[in-house]
Design a protein around this motif. Structure first.
Motif, PDB file in Angstrom:
ATOM      1  N   ILE A 152       5.194 -38.032  12.175  1.00 13.87           N
ATOM      2  CA  ILE A 152       4.078 -37.669  13.053  1.00 13.87           C
ATOM      3  C   ILE A 152       3.237 -36.653  12.301  1.00 13.87           C
ATOM      4  O   ILE A 152       3.738 -35.618  11.847  1.00 13.87           O
ATOM      5  CB  ILE A 152       4.563 -37.073  14.379  1.00 13.87           C
ATOM      6  N   SER A 153       1.955 -36.933  12.125  1.00 10.83           N
ATOM      7  CA  SER A 153       1.081 -36.045  11.360  1.00 10.83           C
ATOM      8  C   SER A 153       0.932 -34.698  12.067  1.00 10.83           C
ATOM      9  O   SER A 153       1.112 -34.600  13.284  1.00 10.83           O
ATOM     10  CB  SER A 153      -0.301 -36.680  11.176  1.00 10.83           C
ATOM     11  N   ASP A 154       0.589 -33.670  11.302  1.00  9.84           N
ATOM     12  CA  ASP A 154       0.405 -32.335  11.880  1.00  9.84           C
ATOM     13  C   ASP A 154      -0.686 -32.352  12.947  1.00  9.84           C
ATOM     14  O   ASP A 154      -0.565 -31.699  13.992  1.00  9.84           O
ATOM     15  CB  ASP A 154       0.033 -31.337  10.781  1.00  9.84           C
ATOM     16  N   GLU A 155      -1.752 -33.104  12.687  1.00  6.96           N
ATOM     17  CA  GLU A 155      -2.864 -33.175  13.644  1.00  6.96           C
ATOM     18  C   GLU A 155      -2.416 -33.828  14.948  1.00  6.96           C
ATOM     19  O   GLU A 155      -2.720 -33.341  16.045  1.00  6.96           O
ATOM     20  CB  GLU A 155      -4.030 -33.964  13.039  1.00  6.96           C
ATOM     21  N   ASP A 156      -1.662 -34.943  14.830  1.00  8.21           N
ATOM     22  CA  ASP A 156      -1.162 -35.614  16.028  1.00  8.21           C
ATOM     23  C   ASP A 156      -0.174 -34.728  16.783  1.00  8.21           C
ATOM     24  O   ASP A 156      -0.163 -34.693  18.018  1.00  8.21           O
ATOM     25  CB  ASP A 156      -0.484 -36.938  15.658  1.00  8.21           C
ATOM     26  N   TYR A 157       0.648 -33.999  16.036  1.00  7.34           N
ATOM     27  CA  TYR A 157       1.630 -33.122  16.667  1.00  7.34           C
ATOM     28  C   TYR A 157       0.925 -32.082  17.540  1.00  7.34           C
ATOM     29  O   TYR A 157       1.327 -31.822  18.685  1.00  7.34           O
ATOM     30  CB  TYR A 157       2.466 -32.425  15.595  1.00  7.34           C
ATOM     31  N   LYS A 158      -0.160 -31.518  17.016  1.00  4.76           N
ATOM     32  CA  LYS A 158      -0.918 -30.526  17.780  1.00  4.76           C
ATOM     33  C   LYS A 158      -1.562 -31.155  19.010  1.00  4.76           C
ATOM     34  O   LYS A 158      -1.543 -30.578  20.104  1.00  4.76           O
ATOM     35  CB  LYS A 158      -1.990 -29.891  16.887  1.00  4.76           C
ATOM     36  N   ASP A 159      -2.132 -32.347  18.830  1.00  8.99           N
ATOM     37  CA  ASP A 159      -2.790 -33.021  19.960  1.00  8.99           C
ATOM     38  C   ASP A 159      -1.777 -33.384  21.054  1.00  8.99           C
ATOM     39  O   ASP A 159      -2.054 -33.229  22.248  1.00  8.99           O
ATOM     40  CB  ASP A 159      -3.508 -34.289  19.485  1.00  8.99           C
ATOM     41  N   ILE A 160      -0.613 -33.884  20.623  1.00 15.59           N
ATOM     42  CA  ILE A 160       0.422 -34.242  21.596  1.00 15.59           C
ATOM     43  C   ILE A 160       0.910 -32.988  22.321  1.00 15.59           C
ATOM     44  O   ILE A 160       1.176 -33.010  23.531  1.00 15.59           O
ATOM     45  CB  ILE A 160       1.591 -34.974  20.902  1.00 15.59           C
ATOM     46  N   GLY A 161       1.002 -31.870  21.585  1.00 11.20           N
ATOM     47  CA  GLY A 161       1.381 -30.603  22.204  1.00 11.20           C
ATOM     48  C   GLY A 161       0.389 -30.177  23.276  1.00 11.20           C
ATOM     49  O   GLY A 161       0.777 -29.719  24.356  1.00 11.20           O
ATOM     50  N   LYS A 162      -0.902 -30.353  22.999  1.00  7.97           N
ATOM     51  CA  LYS A 162      -1.934 -30.007  23.988  1.00  7.97           C
ATOM     52  C   LYS A 162      -1.836 -30.928  25.200  1.00  7.97           C
ATOM     53  O   LYS A 162      -1.982 -30.486  26.345  1.00  7.97           O
ATOM     54  CB  LYS A 162      -3.323 -30.123  23.347  1.00  7.97           C
ATOM     55  N   TYR A 163      -1.613 -32.219  24.939  1.00  5.36           N
ATOM     56  CA  TYR A 163      -1.447 -33.181  26.032  1.00  5.36           C
ATOM     57  C   TYR A 163      -0.268 -32.785  26.914  1.00  5.36           C
ATOM     58  O   TYR A 163      -0.361 -32.818  28.149  1.00  5.36           O
ATOM     59  CB  TYR A 163      -1.228 -34.580  25.461  1.00  5.36           C
ATOM     60  N   TYR A 164       0.839 -32.372  26.277  1.00  4.62           N
ATOM     61  CA  TYR A 164       2.036 -32.027  27.027  1.00  4.62           C
ATOM     62  C   TYR A 164       1.803 -30.768  27.879  1.00  4.62           C
ATOM     63  O   TYR A 164       2.282 -30.679  29.015  1.00  4.62           O
ATOM     64  CB  TYR A 164       3.201 -31.827  26.069  1.00  4.62           C
ATOM     65  N   GLU A 165       1.064 -29.806  27.345  1.00  3.36           N
ATOM     66  CA  GLU A 165       0.736 -28.606  28.120  1.00  3.36           C
ATOM     67  C   GLU A 165      -0.063 -28.967  29.369  1.00  3.36           C
ATOM     68  O   GLU A 165       0.171 -28.425  30.458  1.00  3.36           O
ATOM     69  CB  GLU A 165      -0.050 -27.625  27.248  1.00  3.36           C
ATOM     70  N   ILE A 166      -1.006 -29.889  29.220  1.00  5.43           N
ATOM     71  CA  ILE A 166      -1.810 -30.335  30.368  1.00  5.43           C
ATOM     72  C   ILE A 166      -0.932 -31.072  31.367  1.00  5.43           C
ATOM     73  O   ILE A 166      -1.050 -30.890  32.583  1.00  5.43           O
ATOM     74  CB  ILE A 166      -2.972 -31.233  29.896  1.00  5.43           C
ATOM     75  N   TYR A 167      -0.031 -31.910  30.839  1.00  9.51           N
ATOM     76  CA  TYR A 167       0.892 -32.641  31.709  1.00  9.51           C
ATOM     77  C   TYR A 167       1.708 -31.673  32.558  1.00  9.51           C
ATOM     78  O   TYR A 167       1.818 -31.835  33.789  1.00  9.51           O
ATOM     79  CB  TYR A 167       1.820 -33.526  30.878  1.00  9.51           C
ATOM     80  N   LEU A 168       2.309 -30.658  31.931  1.00  8.58           N
ATOM     81  CA  LEU A 168       3.142 -29.713  32.664  1.00  8.58           C
ATOM     82  C   LEU A 168       2.330 -28.919  33.687  1.00  8.58           C
ATOM     83  O   LEU A 168       2.811 -28.627  34.782  1.00  8.58           O
ATOM     84  CB  LEU A 168       3.837 -28.747  31.695  1.00  8.58           C
ATOM     85  N   LYS A 169       1.090 -28.598  33.341  1.00  2.38           N
ATOM     86  CA  LYS A 169       0.255 -27.776  34.219  1.00  2.38           C
ATOM     87  C   LYS A 169      -0.241 -28.550  35.431  1.00  2.38           C
ATOM     88  O   LYS A 169      -0.262 -28.026  36.556  1.00  2.38           O
ATOM     89  CB  LYS A 169      -0.932 -27.216  33.428  1.00  2.38           C
ATOM     90  N   TYR A 170      -0.659 -29.812  35.227  1.00  5.92           N
ATOM     91  CA  TYR A 170      -1.347 -30.539  36.287  1.00  5.92           C
ATOM     92  C   TYR A 170      -0.562 -31.711  36.882  1.00  5.92           C
ATOM     93  O   TYR A 170      -0.838 -32.123  38.014  1.00  5.92           O
ATOM     94  CB  TYR A 170      -2.686 -31.078  35.766  1.00  5.92           C
TER      95      TYR A 170
END
Length: 273
Positions: A152-170
Protein backbone atom coordinates in the motif's frame (compact mmCIF):
# COMPACT_ATOMS: atom_id res chain seq x y z
CA UNK A 1 -19.82 -35.70 18.78
CA UNK A 2 -18.73 -36.43 15.23
CA UNK A 3 -16.17 -34.03 13.77
CA UNK A 4 -14.58 -34.10 10.32
CA UNK A 5 -12.78 -30.75 10.35
CA UNK A 6 -12.21 -27.79 12.63
CA UNK A 7 -12.79 -24.39 11.02
CA UNK A 8 -11.08 -21.57 12.89
CA UNK A 9 -11.53 -17.84 12.34
CA UNK A 10 -10.37 -14.87 14.40
CA UNK A 11 -7.90 -12.04 14.81
CA UNK A 12 -4.39 -12.04 16.32
CA UNK A 13 -5.73 -13.63 19.53
CA UNK A 14 -6.37 -16.80 17.51
CA UNK A 15 -3.56 -16.40 15.00
CA UNK A 16 -0.31 -16.77 16.94
CA UNK A 17 1.12 -16.44 20.47
CA UNK A 18 2.63 -13.11 21.51
CA UNK A 19 5.32 -14.29 23.90
CA UNK A 20 7.04 -10.93 24.40
CA UNK A 21 3.89 -9.41 25.91
CA UNK A 22 4.11 -12.05 28.66
CA UNK A 23 7.49 -11.26 30.23
CA UNK A 24 6.01 -9.65 33.37
CA UNK A 25 3.09 -12.05 33.71
CA UNK A 26 2.72 -14.91 36.20
CA UNK A 27 2.16 -17.46 33.43
CA UNK A 28 5.27 -17.56 31.22
CA UNK A 29 5.87 -20.25 28.57
CA UNK A 30 8.61 -22.58 29.80
CA UNK A 31 10.58 -22.49 26.55
CA UNK A 32 11.31 -18.74 26.73
CA UNK A 33 12.43 -18.55 30.36
CA UNK A 34 16.10 -18.80 29.30
CA UNK A 35 15.54 -15.98 26.83
CA UNK A 36 13.91 -13.80 29.51
CA UNK A 37 16.89 -14.36 31.80
CA UNK A 38 19.26 -13.16 29.05
CA UNK A 39 17.00 -10.22 28.15
CA UNK A 40 16.57 -8.81 31.64
CA UNK A 41 19.16 -6.05 31.29
CA UNK A 42 18.58 -4.80 27.75
CA UNK A 43 16.17 -2.20 26.37
CA UNK A 44 12.67 -2.97 25.12
CA UNK A 45 13.73 -2.15 21.57
CA UNK A 46 16.51 -4.73 21.65
CA UNK A 47 14.33 -7.40 23.24
CA UNK A 48 12.46 -7.94 19.99
CA UNK A 49 15.66 -8.30 17.95
CA UNK A 50 17.18 -10.68 20.51
CA UNK A 51 14.02 -12.79 20.60
CA UNK A 52 13.88 -13.25 16.83
CA UNK A 53 17.63 -13.94 16.78
CA UNK A 54 17.02 -16.73 19.29
CA UNK A 55 14.18 -18.14 17.20
CA UNK A 56 16.03 -17.96 13.86
CA UNK A 57 19.17 -19.54 15.33
CA UNK A 58 17.20 -22.39 16.88
CA UNK A 59 18.29 -21.48 20.39
CA UNK A 60 14.65 -21.52 21.44
CA UNK A 61 11.60 -23.04 19.77
CA UNK A 62 9.75 -21.13 17.07
CA UNK A 63 6.67 -19.46 18.55
CA UNK A 64 4.71 -20.36 15.38
CA UNK A 65 4.89 -24.00 16.45
CA UNK A 66 2.49 -23.07 19.26
CA UNK A 67 -0.19 -21.43 17.10
CA UNK A 68 -3.78 -22.26 18.03
CA UNK A 69 -4.39 -24.00 14.69
CA UNK A 70 -1.41 -26.32 15.25
CA UNK A 71 -2.31 -27.06 18.86
CA UNK A 72 -5.89 -27.90 17.84
CA UNK A 73 -4.56 -30.31 15.20
CA UNK A 74 -2.29 -32.04 17.71
CA UNK A 75 -4.95 -32.28 20.40
CA UNK A 76 -7.90 -33.41 18.26
CA UNK A 77 -6.12 -35.05 15.31
CA UNK A 78 -8.49 -33.29 12.89
CA UNK A 79 -7.78 -31.16 9.84
CA UNK A 80 -7.87 -27.48 10.79
CA UNK A 81 -8.97 -24.86 8.26
CA UNK A 82 -7.73 -21.52 9.60
CA UNK A 83 -8.90 -18.06 8.54
CA UNK A 84 -7.11 -16.32 11.38
CA UNK A 85 -5.02 -13.22 10.69
CA UNK A 86 -3.50 -10.43 12.74
CA UNK A 87 -5.76 -7.38 12.55
CA UNK A 88 -8.82 -9.23 11.26
CA UNK A 89 -12.13 -7.42 11.56
CA UNK A 90 -15.39 -9.17 12.41
CA UNK A 91 -16.33 -8.66 8.75
CA UNK A 92 -13.36 -10.80 7.71
CA UNK A 93 -13.80 -13.32 10.53
CA UNK A 94 -17.42 -13.99 9.58
CA UNK A 95 -17.34 -13.44 5.80
CA UNK A 96 -14.44 -15.86 5.31
CA UNK A 97 -16.36 -18.59 7.12
CA UNK A 98 -19.61 -17.85 5.27
CA UNK A 99 -17.81 -17.99 1.92
CA UNK A 100 -16.10 -21.26 2.86
CA UNK A 101 -19.37 -22.88 3.96
CA UNK A 102 -21.12 -21.80 0.76
CA UNK A 103 -18.26 -23.06 -1.43
CA UNK A 104 -18.12 -26.35 0.51
CA UNK A 105 -21.84 -26.94 0.92
CA UNK A 106 -21.46 -30.72 0.91
CA UNK A 107 -19.31 -30.62 4.05
CA UNK A 108 -20.97 -31.93 7.21
CA UNK A 109 -20.16 -32.39 10.89
CA UNK A 110 -17.49 -29.73 11.23
CA UNK A 111 -16.73 -27.66 14.31
CA UNK A 112 -16.58 -23.92 13.66
CA UNK A 113 -14.73 -21.83 16.27
CA UNK A 114 -15.13 -18.05 15.98
CA UNK A 115 -13.12 -15.55 18.04
CA UNK A 116 -14.89 -12.22 17.68
CA UNK A 117 -12.82 -9.04 17.80
CA UNK A 118 -13.07 -5.28 18.32
CA UNK A 119 -16.18 -3.69 16.73
CA UNK A 120 -14.15 -0.68 15.55
CA UNK A 121 -12.36 -2.67 12.86
CA UNK A 122 -13.69 -2.69 9.30
CA UNK A 123 -13.06 -4.57 6.08
CA UNK A 124 -12.92 -2.72 2.77
CA UNK A 125 -12.16 -3.67 -0.83
CA UNK A 126 -8.91 -2.03 -1.97
CA UNK A 127 -9.13 -1.42 -5.69
CA UNK A 128 -5.37 -1.04 -6.23
CA UNK A 129 -4.57 -4.70 -5.54
CA UNK A 130 -8.15 -6.03 -5.98
CA UNK A 131 -8.19 -7.50 -2.48
CA UNK A 132 -9.82 -6.82 0.86
CA UNK A 133 -7.94 -5.02 3.62
CA UNK A 134 -8.78 -4.64 7.29
CA UNK A 135 -8.55 -1.22 8.91
CA UNK A 136 -8.29 -0.70 12.65
CA UNK A 137 -7.32 2.00 15.13
CA UNK A 138 -3.99 2.14 16.94
CA UNK A 139 -5.30 2.99 20.39
CA UNK A 140 -1.93 4.08 21.76
CA UNK A 141 -1.46 7.03 19.36
CA UNK A 142 -4.95 7.36 17.80
CA UNK A 143 -3.62 6.68 14.30
CA UNK A 144 -4.78 4.11 11.75
CA UNK A 145 -3.44 0.60 11.21
CA UNK A 146 -4.07 -1.07 7.84
CA UNK A 147 -3.64 -4.82 7.63
CA UNK A 148 -2.68 -6.08 4.18
CA UNK A 149 -0.35 -8.74 2.80
CA UNK A 150 0.27 -6.54 -0.23
CA UNK A 151 1.88 -3.19 -0.88
CA UNK A 152 0.00 0.00 0.00
CA UNK A 153 1.61 3.27 -1.10
CA UNK A 154 2.33 5.97 1.49
CA UNK A 155 -0.16 8.29 -0.24
CA UNK A 156 -2.92 5.66 -0.19
CA UNK A 157 -2.14 4.83 3.44
CA UNK A 158 -2.68 8.47 4.40
CA UNK A 159 -5.90 8.72 2.37
CA UNK A 160 -7.27 5.50 3.86
CA UNK A 161 -6.38 6.83 7.32
CA UNK A 162 -8.38 10.00 6.64
CA UNK A 163 -11.30 7.93 5.35
CA UNK A 164 -11.20 5.80 8.50
CA UNK A 165 -11.22 8.88 10.75
CA UNK A 166 -14.34 10.13 8.95
CA UNK A 167 -15.91 6.69 9.24
CA UNK A 168 -15.36 6.58 13.02
CA UNK A 169 -16.61 10.15 13.48
CA UNK A 170 -19.77 10.02 11.36
CA UNK A 171 -20.67 6.41 10.55
CA UNK A 172 -19.52 4.11 13.36
CA UNK A 173 -22.00 2.87 15.94
CA UNK A 174 -21.42 -0.11 18.24
CA UNK A 175 -25.08 -1.13 18.33
CA UNK A 176 -25.28 -1.19 14.53
CA UNK A 177 -22.08 -3.20 14.34
CA UNK A 178 -23.43 -5.81 16.77
CA UNK A 179 -26.59 -6.03 14.63
CA UNK A 180 -24.45 -6.75 11.56
CA UNK A 181 -22.47 -9.39 13.47
CA UNK A 182 -25.72 -11.03 14.59
CA UNK A 183 -27.09 -11.04 11.03
CA UNK A 184 -23.96 -12.75 9.71
CA UNK A 185 -24.04 -15.22 12.58
CA UNK A 186 -27.62 -16.04 11.61
CA UNK A 187 -26.37 -17.07 8.16
CA UNK A 188 -23.69 -19.28 9.72
CA UNK A 189 -26.19 -20.78 12.18
CA UNK A 190 -28.60 -21.60 9.36
CA UNK A 191 -25.89 -23.45 7.41
CA UNK A 192 -24.70 -25.18 10.60
CA UNK A 193 -28.17 -26.49 11.30
CA UNK A 194 -28.57 -27.76 7.74
CA UNK A 195 -25.15 -29.41 7.61
CA UNK A 196 -24.84 -30.61 11.20
CA UNK A 197 -21.91 -28.33 12.03
CA UNK A 198 -21.28 -27.24 15.61
CA UNK A 199 -20.76 -23.49 16.10
CA UNK A 200 -18.66 -22.15 18.98
CA UNK A 201 -18.40 -18.40 19.66
CA UNK A 202 -15.70 -16.91 21.90
CA UNK A 203 -15.38 -13.23 22.77
CA UNK A 204 -11.81 -12.09 22.29
CA UNK A 205 -12.26 -8.31 21.98
CA UNK A 206 -15.90 -7.77 20.97
CA UNK A 207 -17.02 -6.51 24.38
CA UNK A 208 -13.69 -5.21 25.65
CA UNK A 209 -15.26 -1.77 26.26
CA UNK A 210 -18.75 -3.01 27.18
CA UNK A 211 -20.08 -3.96 30.59
CA UNK A 212 -21.80 -7.35 30.70
CA UNK A 213 -24.97 -5.53 31.78
CA UNK A 214 -25.00 -3.29 28.71
CA UNK A 215 -27.81 -3.47 26.17
CA UNK A 216 -25.43 -4.59 23.39
CA UNK A 217 -23.99 -7.38 25.52
CA UNK A 218 -27.35 -8.65 26.72
CA UNK A 219 -28.87 -8.62 23.22
CA UNK A 220 -25.90 -10.52 21.82
CA UNK A 221 -26.04 -13.15 24.56
CA UNK A 222 -29.80 -13.63 24.17
CA UNK A 223 -29.50 -14.18 20.43
CA UNK A 224 -26.49 -16.50 20.52
CA UNK A 225 -26.52 -18.17 23.93
CA UNK A 226 -26.61 -21.78 22.76
CA UNK A 227 -23.45 -21.24 20.69
CA UNK A 228 -21.38 -19.28 23.23
CA UNK A 229 -18.41 -21.12 24.71
CA UNK A 230 -18.68 -20.57 28.46
CA UNK A 231 -15.48 -20.86 30.46
CA UNK A 232 -17.60 -20.68 33.59
CA UNK A 233 -21.27 -20.07 34.31
CA UNK A 234 -21.38 -16.51 32.97
CA UNK A 235 -18.22 -15.88 30.97
CA UNK A 236 -17.52 -16.51 27.27
CA UNK A 237 -14.63 -14.02 27.13
CA UNK A 238 -11.15 -15.49 26.67
CA UNK A 239 -9.34 -12.47 28.20
CA UNK A 240 -11.55 -12.70 31.32
CA UNK A 241 -10.80 -16.42 31.55
CA UNK A 242 -7.04 -15.74 31.36
CA UNK A 243 -7.39 -13.22 34.23
CA UNK A 244 -9.03 -15.93 36.33
CA UNK A 245 -5.75 -17.87 36.54
CA UNK A 246 -3.20 -15.06 36.01
CA UNK A 247 -3.68 -11.81 37.89
CA UNK A 248 -0.75 -10.32 35.97
CA UNK A 249 -2.73 -10.42 32.74
CA UNK A 250 -4.38 -7.23 31.46
CA UNK A 251 -5.86 -7.40 27.98
CA UNK A 252 -2.69 -8.14 25.99
CA UNK A 253 -2.39 -10.94 23.46
CA UNK A 254 -2.39 -14.50 24.80
CA UNK A 255 0.88 -16.43 24.95
CA UNK A 256 1.45 -20.06 24.02
CA UNK A 257 0.63 -21.22 27.57
CA UNK A 258 -2.76 -19.51 27.32
CA UNK A 259 -3.36 -21.23 23.99
CA UNK A 260 -2.50 -24.63 25.49
CA UNK A 261 -4.91 -24.01 28.37
CA UNK A 262 -7.65 -22.98 25.92
CA UNK A 263 -7.13 -26.11 23.80
CA UNK A 264 -7.22 -28.33 26.90
CA UNK A 265 -10.45 -26.60 27.96
CA UNK A 266 -12.00 -27.18 24.53
CA UNK A 267 -10.94 -30.82 24.68
CA UNK A 268 -12.52 -31.20 28.12
CA UNK A 269 -15.85 -29.65 27.10
CA UNK A 270 -16.20 -31.10 23.60
CA UNK A 271 -16.85 -34.81 23.31
CA UNK A 272 -15.34 -35.34 19.86
CA UNK A 273 -15.06 -38.72 18.12
Amino acid sequence: MKCNKIILSGCSFFHEPFELESIKREIIPTYIKEFISDANNISDVDIHKLYYDYVSSGKIKNYRDFKLSKQLFKKFNKEVISFTKNGNSNDSILDDVINYLIENKKDTNNIIILGLTSPHRIRRYYDYNKKYIDIKPKWYDRSTDIMSNDYISDEDYKDIGKYYEIYLKYFYDTEEHIKTVNNKLNIIKFICKSNKHKLIIIDNLLFLFDDDKSKNYQNFVNRNKEHLFYFDENNFSWPKFIRSYDTGYGSQHPNSSDISILVDFLKKKLDID
